[in-house]
Design a protein around this motif. Structure first.
Motif, PDB file in Angstrom:
ATOM      1  N   THR A  69       0.803  -1.234   0.000  1.00 15.91           N
ATOM      2  CA  THR A  69       0.000   0.000   0.000  1.00 15.91           C
ATOM      3  C   THR A  69       0.832   1.279   0.000  1.00 15.91           C
ATOM      4  O   THR A  69       0.272   2.364  -0.071  1.00 15.91           O
ATOM      5  CB  THR A  69      -0.935   0.037   1.220  1.00 15.91           C
ATOM      6  N   LEU A  70       2.151   1.180   0.065  1.00 14.21           N
ATOM      7  CA  LEU A  70       2.972   2.393   0.122  1.00 14.21           C
ATOM      8  C   LEU A  70       2.914   3.197  -1.178  1.00 14.21           C
ATOM      9  O   LEU A  70       3.310   4.357  -1.205  1.00 14.21           O
ATOM     10  CB  LEU A  70       4.422   2.028   0.456  1.00 14.21           C
ATOM     11  N   VAL A  71       2.406   2.585  -2.215  1.00 12.54           N
ATOM     12  CA  VAL A  71       2.252   3.304  -3.479  1.00 12.54           C
ATOM     13  C   VAL A  71       1.223   4.425  -3.348  1.00 12.54           C
ATOM     14  O   VAL A  71       1.343   5.477  -4.005  1.00 12.54           O
ATOM     15  CB  VAL A  71       1.849   2.336  -4.609  1.00 12.54           C
ATOM     16  N   ALA A  72       0.203   4.242  -2.507  1.00 19.15           N
ATOM     17  CA  ALA A  72      -0.884   5.225  -2.411  1.00 19.15           C
ATOM     18  C   ALA A  72      -0.417   6.570  -1.864  1.00 19.15           C
ATOM     19  O   ALA A  72      -0.649   7.611  -2.503  1.00 19.15           O
ATOM     20  CB  ALA A  72      -2.034   4.671  -1.577  1.00 19.15           C
ATOM     21  N   PRO A  73       0.240   6.641  -0.694  1.00 20.39           N
ATOM     22  CA  PRO A  73       0.708   7.944  -0.220  1.00 20.39           C
ATOM     23  C   PRO A  73       1.775   8.541  -1.131  1.00 20.39           C
ATOM     24  O   PRO A  73       1.868   9.772  -1.254  1.00 20.39           O
ATOM     25  CB  PRO A  73       1.259   7.647   1.174  1.00 20.39           C
ATOM     26  N   ALA A  74       2.571   7.683  -1.774  1.00 23.31           N
ATOM     27  CA  ALA A  74       3.593   8.196  -2.685  1.00 23.31           C
ATOM     28  C   ALA A  74       2.951   8.888  -3.886  1.00 23.31           C
ATOM     29  O   ALA A  74       3.396   9.965  -4.318  1.00 23.31           O
ATOM     30  CB  ALA A  74       4.506   7.067  -3.145  1.00 23.31           C
ATOM     31  N   LEU A  75       1.895   8.306  -4.424  1.00 24.03           N
ATOM     32  CA  LEU A  75       1.208   8.933  -5.551  1.00 24.03           C
ATOM     33  C   LEU A  75       0.445  10.178  -5.114  1.00 24.03           C
ATOM     34  O   LEU A  75       0.399  11.174  -5.835  1.00 24.03           O
ATOM     35  CB  LEU A  75       0.247   7.944  -6.207  1.00 24.03           C
ATOM     36  N   LYS A  76      -0.147  10.121  -3.931  1.00 26.42           N
ATOM     37  CA  LYS A  76      -0.893  11.287  -3.454  1.00 26.42           C
ATOM     38  C   LYS A  76       0.005  12.508  -3.331  1.00 26.42           C
ATOM     39  O   LYS A  76      -0.416  13.643  -3.623  1.00 26.42           O
ATOM     40  CB  LYS A  76      -1.555  10.990  -2.109  1.00 26.42           C
ATOM     41  N   SER A  77       1.248  12.299  -2.897  1.00 27.53           N
ATOM     42  CA  SER A  77       2.160  13.426  -2.686  1.00 27.53           C
ATOM     43  C   SER A  77       2.920  13.840  -3.948  1.00 27.53           C
ATOM     44  O   SER A  77       3.597  14.863  -3.945  1.00 27.53           O
ATOM     45  CB  SER A  77       3.171  13.077  -1.585  1.00 27.53           C
ATOM     46  N   ALA A  78       2.802  13.051  -5.017  1.00 23.22           N
ATOM     47  CA  ALA A  78       3.526  13.348  -6.248  1.00 23.22           C
ATOM     48  C   ALA A  78       2.802  14.417  -7.070  1.00 23.22           C
ATOM     49  O   ALA A  78       1.585  14.597  -6.959  1.00 23.22           O
ATOM     50  CB  ALA A  78       3.695  12.078  -7.074  1.00 23.22           C
ATOM     51  N   GLU A  79       3.559  15.100  -7.896  1.00 22.44           N
ATOM     52  CA  GLU A  79       2.970  16.084  -8.804  1.00 22.44           C
ATOM     53  C   GLU A  79       2.114  15.365  -9.857  1.00 22.44           C
ATOM     54  O   GLU A  79       2.534  14.338 -10.401  1.00 22.44           O
ATOM     55  CB  GLU A  79       4.062  16.891  -9.506  1.00 22.44           C
ATOM     56  N   PRO A  80       0.942  15.874 -10.167  1.00 27.66           N
ATOM     57  CA  PRO A  80       0.082  15.237 -11.173  1.00 27.66           C
ATOM     58  C   PRO A  80       0.469  15.633 -12.591  1.00 27.66           C
ATOM     59  O   PRO A  80      -0.326  16.193 -13.353  1.00 27.66           O
ATOM     60  CB  PRO A  80      -1.312  15.748 -10.796  1.00 27.66           C
ATOM     61  N   THR A 253      -3.962  14.431 -12.688  1.00 26.72           N
ATOM     62  CA  THR A 253      -3.156  14.254 -13.888  1.00 26.72           C
ATOM     63  C   THR A 253      -4.033  14.560 -15.106  1.00 26.72           C
ATOM     64  O   THR A 253      -5.142  14.045 -15.218  1.00 26.72           O
ATOM     65  CB  THR A 253      -2.620  12.813 -13.975  1.00 26.72           C
ATOM     66  N   PRO A 254      -3.569  15.410 -16.025  1.00 25.16           N
ATOM     67  CA  PRO A 254      -4.406  15.804 -17.160  1.00 25.16           C
ATOM     68  C   PRO A 254      -4.931  14.612 -17.961  1.00 25.16           C
ATOM     69  O   PRO A 254      -4.195  13.646 -18.189  1.00 25.16           O
ATOM     70  CB  PRO A 254      -3.451  16.653 -18.013  1.00 25.16           C
ATOM     71  N   PRO A 255      -6.195  14.646 -18.356  1.00 25.72           N
ATOM     72  CA  PRO A 255      -6.778  13.541 -19.127  1.00 25.72           C
ATOM     73  C   PRO A 255      -5.977  13.200 -20.382  1.00 25.72           C
ATOM     74  O   PRO A 255      -5.908  12.023 -20.767  1.00 25.72           O
ATOM     75  CB  PRO A 255      -8.175  14.053 -19.485  1.00 25.72           C
ATOM     76  N   ALA A 256      -5.373  14.209 -21.009  1.00 26.54           N
ATOM     77  CA  ALA A 256      -4.585  13.942 -22.212  1.00 26.54           C
ATOM     78  C   ALA A 256      -3.389  13.056 -21.905  1.00 26.54           C
ATOM     79  O   ALA A 256      -3.018  12.184 -22.697  1.00 26.54           O
ATOM     80  CB  ALA A 256      -4.116  15.256 -22.829  1.00 26.54           C
ATOM     81  N   ILE A 257      -2.775  13.268 -20.746  1.00 26.83           N
ATOM     82  CA  ILE A 257      -1.635  12.445 -20.352  1.00 26.83           C
ATOM     83  C   ILE A 257      -2.108  11.043 -19.976  1.00 26.83           C
ATOM     84  O   ILE A 257      -1.471  10.040 -20.337  1.00 26.83           O
ATOM     85  CB  ILE A 257      -0.876  13.102 -19.177  1.00 26.83           C
ATOM     86  N   ILE A 258      -3.233  10.945 -19.255  1.00 25.43           N
ATOM     87  CA  ILE A 258      -3.787   9.634 -18.921  1.00 25.43           C
ATOM     88  C   ILE A 258      -4.048   8.842 -20.198  1.00 25.43           C
ATOM     89  O   ILE A 258      -3.728   7.645 -20.287  1.00 25.43           O
ATOM     90  CB  ILE A 258      -5.092   9.776 -18.105  1.00 25.43           C
ATOM     91  N   LYS A 259      -4.616   9.508 -21.199  1.00 20.93           N
ATOM     92  CA  LYS A 259      -4.913   8.841 -22.471  1.00 20.93           C
ATOM     93  C   LYS A 259      -3.636   8.384 -23.160  1.00 20.93           C
ATOM     94  O   LYS A 259      -3.556   7.261 -23.683  1.00 20.93           O
ATOM     95  CB  LYS A 259      -5.686   9.803 -23.390  1.00 20.93           C
ATOM     96  N   ARG A 260      -2.635   9.218 -23.149  1.00 22.59           N
ATOM     97  CA  ARG A 260      -1.363   8.864 -23.789  1.00 22.59           C
ATOM     98  C   ARG A 260      -0.706   7.688 -23.072  1.00 22.59           C
ATOM     99  O   ARG A 260      -0.185   6.771 -23.716  1.00 22.59           O
ATOM    100  CB  ARG A 260      -0.434  10.075 -23.767  1.00 22.59           C
ATOM    101  N   LEU A 261      -0.746   7.692 -21.754  1.00 23.04           N
ATOM    102  CA  LEU A 261      -0.176   6.598 -20.988  1.00 23.04           C
ATOM    103  C   LEU A 261      -0.949   5.302 -21.225  1.00 23.04           C
ATOM    104  O   LEU A 261      -0.357   4.227 -21.399  1.00 23.04           O
ATOM    105  CB  LEU A 261      -0.179   6.943 -19.496  1.00 23.04           C
ATOM    106  N   HIS A 262      -2.275   5.410 -21.221  1.00 23.08           N
ATOM    107  CA  HIS A 262      -3.105   4.237 -21.484  1.00 23.08           C
ATOM    108  C   HIS A 262      -2.734   3.599 -22.807  1.00 23.08           C
ATOM    109  O   HIS A 262      -2.527   2.377 -22.893  1.00 23.08           O
ATOM    110  CB  HIS A 262      -4.583   4.613 -21.491  1.00 23.08           C
ATOM    111  N   ASP A 263      -2.648   4.406 -23.853  1.00 22.67           N
ATOM    112  CA  ASP A 263      -2.400   3.859 -25.182  1.00 22.67           C
ATOM    113  C   ASP A 263      -1.019   3.225 -25.288  1.00 22.67           C
ATOM    114  O   ASP A 263      -0.841   2.179 -25.925  1.00 22.67           O
ATOM    115  CB  ASP A 263      -2.572   4.942 -26.231  1.00 22.67           C
ATOM    116  N   ALA A 264      -0.026   3.851 -24.647  1.00 18.69           N
ATOM    117  CA  ALA A 264       1.324   3.290 -24.689  1.00 18.69           C
ATOM    118  C   ALA A 264       1.379   1.959 -23.939  1.00 18.69           C
ATOM    119  O   ALA A 264       1.939   0.966 -24.439  1.00 18.69           O
ATOM    120  CB  ALA A 264       2.320   4.280 -24.098  1.00 18.69           C
ATOM    121  N   PHE A 265       0.797   1.925 -22.747  1.00 18.63           N
ATOM    122  CA  PHE A 265       0.842   0.692 -21.970  1.00 18.63           C
ATOM    123  C   PHE A 265      -0.067  -0.382 -22.559  1.00 18.63           C
ATOM    124  O   PHE A 265       0.201  -1.583 -22.397  1.00 18.63           O
ATOM    125  CB  PHE A 265       0.502   0.967 -20.504  1.00 18.63           C
TER     126      PHE A 265
END
Length: 319
Positions: A69-80, A253-265
């Motif tokens: 679960t340590l991924v959750a606080p790490a993502l919360k504190s990261a820049e979006p 995190t901007p939807p455009a970046i989410i979309k780009r990440l989705h498509d790449a992965f």
């Protein structure tokens, strides 16, 4: 999970407008498990396959502990900004239902794509005197509190699967939590543990003859180990345990970046090299696109709340 699978026959060529120059530097992927485990190894292959599609390196950062679960606080504190991603195990949502934590996995995280899932097995050392689950259970009844069983951490799917079986059998045992697959499997193989429940990252240990598989928690027998029964067919449970996981980013995190990440992965996860890496650990693709993954997350939270209440582990308000 009965959620209908999303189709993705082709990745659209037209993407929402991305921030200028993104990605302009390497990305980092937080993996909440120790290096060397099945999830870590397959994720490293996934990242290598996605790197040329994004035009940047993806650096894997291992943050093991706290049942993944340590991924959750790490993502919360990261820049979006799309440069920090994380592998999102089901335990993140379960942990928030079991404990008062300063993060909300539903509100603070932005799902990107569901990638895969694992099934679980009951394992014993190669030199164990037991040859069947019933023998293990019979010994444990005659020796209350002496059975040493391990999992990948308190509140993990492995822990809940083990807990449900032994509670129903009225068996007292000692639970030994570990940070991940590699260290727990070493403990089983060396005889430090009498038994353990783990995901199919145990496959290489079986192949080397260092432990034996007594049963699996899936709905059907494994094609890889067809002689191993399921706990359901043994009449010990009606539950089926799996652990679907995906990738997420910080909220905002901007939807455009989410979309780009989705498509790449999406492309990377369907590569021959990645699917072969999953198969090595008896895993398979369990793809959901971003919207379907969000719905699956909400469905998971509802199911986990019911399960944890039944097992008297629900100690925090539902998300």
């Amino acid at each position: 999970m009965n959620l209908a699978r999303a189709s993705h026959s082709a990745v659209p060529n037209l993407l929402p407008a991305l921030p200028a120059g993104w990605p302009a530097k390497p990305l980092q992927l937080i993996v909440p498990w120790p290096a060397g485990g099945a999830t870590d190894l397959t994720l490293r292959v996934l990242c290598e396959e996605a790197e040329p599609l994004l035009g940047q390196r993806i650096i894997v950062l291992n943050r093991p502990g706290a049942a993944g679960t340590l991924v959750a606080p790490a993502l919360k504190s990261a820049e979006p900004d799309g440069y920090t991603l994380g592998q999102l195990p089901i335990t993140v949502f379960r942990h928030a239902l079991m404990n008062a934590v300063p993060w909300d996995p539903v509100k603070d995280l932005a799902p990107i794509v569901q990638v895969s899932g694992t099934t679980f097995g009951l394992l014993i050392p190669a030199n164990s005197p037991w040859s069947a689950v019933t023998e293990l259970l019979d010994w444990a009844r005659l020796n209350p509190g002496k059975l040493l069983m391990g999992s990948t951490g308190i509140g993990t799917t492995a822990h809940l699967a083990m807990e449900e079986i032994l509670l129903k059998q009225g068996i007292e045992y000692v639970h030994v939590p570990y940070k991940g697959t590699a260290d727990q499997m070493l403990a089983v193989a060396s005889g430090q543990l009498m038994a353990g429940v783990n995901s199919t990252g145990f496959a290489p240990w079986l192949d080397r003859g260092q432990m034996r598989l007594l049963a699996i928690f899936s709905a059907e027998r494994s094609k890889r180990w067809p002689d191993v029964p399921t706990l359901r067919e043994l009449g010990l449970t009606q539950s089926v345990y799996s652990s679907p996981w995906g990738l997420a980013a910080p909220r905002g995190t901007p939807p455009a970046i989410i979309k780009r990440l989705h498509d790449a992965f999406y492309k990377a996860m369907h590569s021959e090299r990645h699917t072969a890496a999953l198969a090595r650990y008896d895993q398979h693709l369990d793809y959901l696109d971003t919207d379907a993954y969000k719905r699956a997350v909400l469905q998971t939270v509802g199911h986990e709340k019911i399960l944890l209440r039944r097992m008297k582990l629900l100690t925090a308000p539902a998300t």
